[in-house]
Write an enzyme that holds these catalytic residues in place. Structure first.
Site, PDB file in Angstrom:
ATOM      1  N   ASP A 103       8.620 -14.697 -68.475  1.00 56.59           N
ATOM      2  CA  ASP A 103       8.673 -14.009 -67.183  1.00 56.59           C
ATOM      3  C   ASP A 103      10.105 -13.514 -66.994  1.00 56.59           C
ATOM      4  OD1 ASP A 103       7.907 -13.328 -64.470  1.00 56.59           O
ATOM      5  OD2 ASP A 103       6.458 -14.977 -64.571  1.00 56.59           O
ATOM      6  N   ASP A 204       8.844  -9.366 -63.397  1.00 57.17           N
ATOM      7  CA  ASP A 204       8.629  -9.777 -62.015  1.00 57.17           C
ATOM      8  C   ASP A 204       9.204  -8.779 -61.008  1.00 57.17           C
ATOM      9  OD1 ASP A 204       8.070 -12.259 -60.216  1.00 57.17           O
ATOM     10  OD2 ASP A 204      10.101 -11.688 -59.644  1.00 57.17           O
ATOM     11  N   GLU A 261       5.039  -6.184 -62.815  1.00 59.06           N
ATOM     12  CA  GLU A 261       4.419  -6.479 -61.518  1.00 59.06           C
ATOM     13  C   GLU A 261       4.769  -5.326 -60.588  1.00 59.06           C
ATOM     14  OE1 GLU A 261       4.126 -10.015 -58.171  1.00 59.06           O
ATOM     15  OE2 GLU A 261       6.060  -9.446 -58.971  1.00 59.06           O
ATOM     16  N   HIS A 330      -0.663 -16.906 -59.937  1.00 56.09           N
ATOM     17  CA  HIS A 330      -0.034 -18.013 -59.201  1.00 56.09           C
ATOM     18  C   HIS A 330       0.342 -17.629 -57.769  1.00 56.09           C
ATOM     19  CE1 HIS A 330       3.116 -15.449 -60.576  1.00 56.09           C
ATOM     20  NE2 HIS A 330       3.985 -16.055 -59.805  1.00 56.09           N
ATOM     21  N   ASP A 331       0.103 -16.381 -57.380  1.00 51.63           N
ATOM     22  CA  ASP A 331       0.485 -15.909 -56.039  1.00 51.63           C
ATOM     23  C   ASP A 331      -0.704 -15.703 -55.116  1.00 51.63           C
ATOM     24  OD1 ASP A 331       3.223 -15.793 -56.620  1.00 51.63           O
ATOM     25  OD2 ASP A 331       3.086 -13.745 -57.386  1.00 51.63           O
TER      26      ASP A 331
HETATM   27  C1  GLC Z   1       6.749 -12.305 -57.842  1.00 52.07           C
HETATM   28  C2  GLC Z   1       6.264 -13.640 -58.332  1.00 52.07           C
HETATM   29  C3  GLC Z   1       6.303 -14.605 -57.187  1.00 52.07           C
HETATM   30  C4  GLC Z   1       7.720 -14.734 -56.713  1.00 52.07           C
HETATM   31  C5  GLC Z   1       8.333 -13.373 -56.389  1.00 52.07           C
HETATM   32  C6  GLC Z   1       9.809 -13.458 -56.296  1.00 52.07           C
HETATM   33  O1  GLC Z   1       5.930 -11.749 -56.886  1.00 52.07           O
HETATM   34  O2  GLC Z   1       4.998 -13.524 -58.890  1.00 52.07           O
HETATM   35  O3  GLC Z   1       5.777 -15.861 -57.512  1.00 52.07           O
HETATM   36  O4  GLC Z   1       7.751 -15.536 -55.562  1.00 52.07           O
HETATM   37  O5  GLC Z   1       8.061 -12.418 -57.380  1.00 52.07           O
HETATM   38  O6  GLC Z   1      10.387 -13.659 -57.559  1.00 52.07           O
END
Ligand code: GLC
Length: 556
Positions: A103, A204, A261, A330-331
Site C-alpha cells: 500500500d 492510497d 484509490e 477495509h473502509d
Molecule cells: C484511504 C484508506 C483509508 C485511510 C485513508 C487515509 O482511504 O483506504 O483506510 O484511512 O486513505 O490514508
C-alpha cells in the site's frame, strides 16, 4: 459478438486478495496479526486460488489510522515483525506463485515521520515538503476546509507558529507534491521496494495530492463535517501531471500492477487515468459505486442504480482500460450485511452478490473474510469502536447533542470497524486468530461462520469462491470477454453476458428475497449450459426461474 481487443497481461488474469494484517492471523500470540501469521496462511490462500496478495500498510506507524499514518516508508512495524519476516513472506509467496502488492500512502505521512519532524523546524530545508500556512489575522485557521475525518483540516504547530494541512487525521500531515525534492524522495522509496521484488502497489488516497492553488476558503461552507471540502482537493486540474511523473519515474520500469484509490474520478475521466496508451495506472478503485452502499442508516441495495453505475464503468472502459472489481475493503462495512439478507438468506445472498461482481470485465479483489461471507459486528456500545474516523465522529455528534443510541445505530451499520474484526479461522476461542487477547473483538458468529468448517462443506461460501476462481481461470471469455447487460430494467435480477470470439456466458443473479420468473430471449442458455450455481439442485432447474438470492452462471 464483438471481441474486445485487450492486450493480455498477468494482472488482468489475476484474482487479488486484500489482507488487513492487523486482523488476519496472529503468529506470536500478542493479539495483533503479523507477517509470520500471513506466512502460516499462505497455503490457505494458494488453495483458495488467488494470485496476488495486497497488504494494507505494514510500515512503522503510531497507528492513529491503523498504519495509514506511516512513520518510516522503508521499515516494518514491530507489531508485524521485521524486514527479515517481510523478505521471508515475499520469498515464500513467490515460491507458491503468489505476487505481493504493498500500500503506497503518499498523500500524507505520519506526523512522527522524520521528514515531518525535520520540517517542523523553522528554517529546515524540508520545511516545504509539507503544507504550512499562517493563521488568519482573527486567529482562525488559514482557511475553512474540513478534514475527511471531521473537524478543521489545519493543525497549529507551536514550534514554528504556523498551521499544517491534514486532509485526514491531525496525525496525517499532507505532503507537498509541489516540492520536487519531496517527490524525488517518494520515487526513490518506491523504486527501493520494486527493486526488492514487490509486484506492485495499491495507491492510497492519490486523487487528493493536488490542492486548489491559493488555498481559498470554501465559498458556502455547508455543514463542513458532513461535506469534507472535497471540491478544494479532490481530483483537481493538473493532478495528472503528478501521476504521469510518478509512474514514469517508478512503475514504468517494472512489470508490476498498480491500482489507484480514486475518489472523485468519473467514468468520463477514467480513460486518462487507466487508458492503456496513457502510461499511468492499470486500474482504479472508483467511488461512484460506494455512493450506493447506503451506509447512512443502511438503506439496502438500489439495484437499478447498481446496474447503471457498474454498466457505465464496464462500457466506459471497454477497449480502453481495465476495471478493478470489488464489493468490500477495509473502509466499508461487510457487503452481506449491507446488501444481502443475513437473517434468512445469509449464504445465498453472500454468494449471489459474489457472482454478480466477480464475472465482470476487470480484476476481482476479495477482501479477507469476504470469501466466508463474514458479516458486520454486533457492536453494543460506543466504546467498542476503534477507528479514528468513528471516534472523531462520536466527539462531533456528541457536541451536536446526538443520543448515544442514535450514534450507535448509525455506526453499527456504517463503521469501518465492521470490516476490521479478526479473520474467522475456526469455531474455537478467538476464532483461531490469536491465543492472546485480540486487539479488536472477534465476531461471536465465528462459532458457525469460519474457514475450517466451510472448507469441509461443499455448499459453503468459501467453496463457491473457489469454484468461481477456478472457472475464471479456465475461461478466457470470463477475463477478456465483452460485458453486456441483459434484463436492463428488471427490478430483482442483475444479468449480463460475457462474449469473446464466439464464446458466450450468462450471469444471472436474483438479488432479492423473492422468487423470480422471466424471459431471457436471445440470452437463453443452451441445454447443458449450466456451469455454477448457489443452490444445490440448480443444474436441473429452468434458467427462467430463480429462487430468492439464487445466482447461476451458464454457457450460452
Ligand atoms: C484511504 C484508506 C483509508 C485511510 C485513508 C487515509 O482511504 O483506504 O483506510 O484511512 O486513505 O490514508
Amino acid at each position: 459478438m464483438n471481441a474486445v481487443a485487450h492486450t493480455q497481461r498477468w494482472w488482468k488474469e489475476a484474482v487479488v486478495y486484500q489482507i488487513y494484517p492487523r486482523s488476519f492471523m496472529d503468529g506470536n500470540g500478542d493479539g495483533t496479526g503479523d507477517l509470520p501469521g500471513i506466512i502460516e496462511q499462505l497455503d490457505y490462500l494458494k488453495d483458495l486460488g488467488v494470485d496476488v496478495l495486497w497488504l494494507c500498510p505494514i510500515f512503522p506507524s503510531p497507528n492513529d489510522d491503523n498504519g495509514y499514518d506511516i512513520a518510516d516508508y522503508q521499515g516494518i512495524l514491530s507489531d508485524f515483525g521485521t524486514m527479515a519476516d517481510f523478505d521471508n513472506l515475499l520469498e515464500q509467496a513467490h515460491d507458491r506463485g503468489l505476487r505481493v502488492l504493498l500500500d503506497l500512502v503518499v498523500n500524507h505521512s505520519s506526523d512522527e515521520h522524520a521528514w515531518f519532524q525535520e520540517a517542523r523546524q523553522p528554517g529546515s530545508d524540508k520545511r516545504d515538503w509539507y503544507i504550512w500556512r499562517d493563521g488568519k489575522p482573527n486567529g482562525e485557521p488559514p482557511n475553512n476546509w474540513a478534514s475527511i475525518f471531521s473537524g478543521p483540516a489545519w493543525e497549529y504547530d507551536d514550534l514554528s507558529g504556523q498551521y499544517y494541512l491534514h486532509l485526514f487525521s491531525r496525525k496525517q500531515p499532507d505532503l507537498n507534491w509541489e516540492n520536487a525534492e519531496m517527490r524525488e524522495a517518494v520515487y526513490r522509496m518506491v523504486r527501493w521496494w520494486l527493486d526488492k521484488g514487490v509486484d506492485g502497489f495499491r495507491i492510497d488516497a492519490i486523487t487528493h495530492i493536488r490542492k486548489e492553488p491559493g488555498f481559498p476558503d470554501l465559498p458556502n461552507p455547508k455543514n463542513l463535517s458532513a461535506v469534507p471540502s472535497h471540491e478544494m482537493h479532490r481530483n483537481k486540474d493538473g493532478i495528472l501531471n503528478y501521476i504521469s511523473e510518478l509512474c514514469a519515474e517508478t512503475f514504468a520500469h517494472y512489470d508490476v500492477m498498480t491500482v489507484g484509490e480514486a475518489n472523485g474520478v468519473t467514468i468520463e475521466q477514467a480513460p486518462d487515468w487507466v487508458g492503456e496508451d496513457q502510461g499511468r495506472f492499470n486500474m482504479l478503485f472508483q467511488f461512484e459505486q460506494l455512493k450506493l452502499w447506503g451506509t447512512e442508516g443502511n438503506d439496502g441495495l438500489d439495484l437499478a442504480k447498481l446496474k447503471s453505475t457498474l454498466t457505465r464503468w464496464q462500457k466506459g472502459l471497454e477497449g480502453q482500460g481495465w476495471n478493478a472489481l470489488f464489493v468490500e475493503n477495509h473502509d466499508i462495512p461487510r457487503i452481506t450485511s449491507t446488501w444481502g439478507n443475513t437473517e434468512h438468506y445469509w449464504r445465498e445472498s453472500a454468494t449471489a452478490i459474489a457472482l454478480m461482481y466477480f464475472m465482470m470485465q476487470g480484476t476481482p479483489f476479495i477482501y479477507q473474510g469476504q470469501e466466508l461471507g463474514m458479516t458486520n459486528h454486533p457492536f453494543t456500545s460506543l466504546d467498542q469502536f476503534d477507528d479514528v474516523a468513528a471516534r472523531n465522529l462520536i466527539k462531533e455528534w456528541r457536541a451536536d447533542g446526538r443520543s448515544d443510541a442514535d450514534m450507535l445505530a448509525d455506526l453499527q451499520s456504517s463503521s469501518r470497524d465492521n470490516a476490521r474484526t479478526p479473520m474467522q479461522w475456526t469455531r474455537h476461542t478467538n476464532a483461531g486468530f490469536t491465543i492472546g487477547r485480540p486487539w479488536l473483538a472477534v465476531n461471536p458468529n465465528h462459532q458457525w461462520l469460519n474457514a475450517a468448517d466451510q472448507a469441509d462443506d461443499p455448499a459453503s461460501v468459501l467453496n463457491f469462491y473457489k469454484a468461481m476462481i477456478r472457472l475464471r481461470r479456465a475461461e478466457p471469455t470470463l477475463v477478456y470477454g465483452q460485458y453486456d447487460l441483459v434484463l436492463d430494467d428488471d427490478p430483482q435480477v442483475y444479468a449480463y453476458t460475457r462474449s469473446l470470439e464466439g464464446e458466450q456466458f450468462l450471469v444471472l443473479c436474483n438479488l432479492s428475497d423473492d422468487a423470480w420468473q422471466g424471459e431471457l430471449g436471445a440470452a437463453t442458455p443452451a441445454e447443458n449450459g449450466f456451469c455454477l450455481g448457489n443452490y444445490a439442485d440448480a443444474a436441473a432447474q429452468p434458467a427462467i426461474e430463480l429462487r430468492p438470492w439464487e445466482a447461476r452462471l451458464y454457457r450460452l
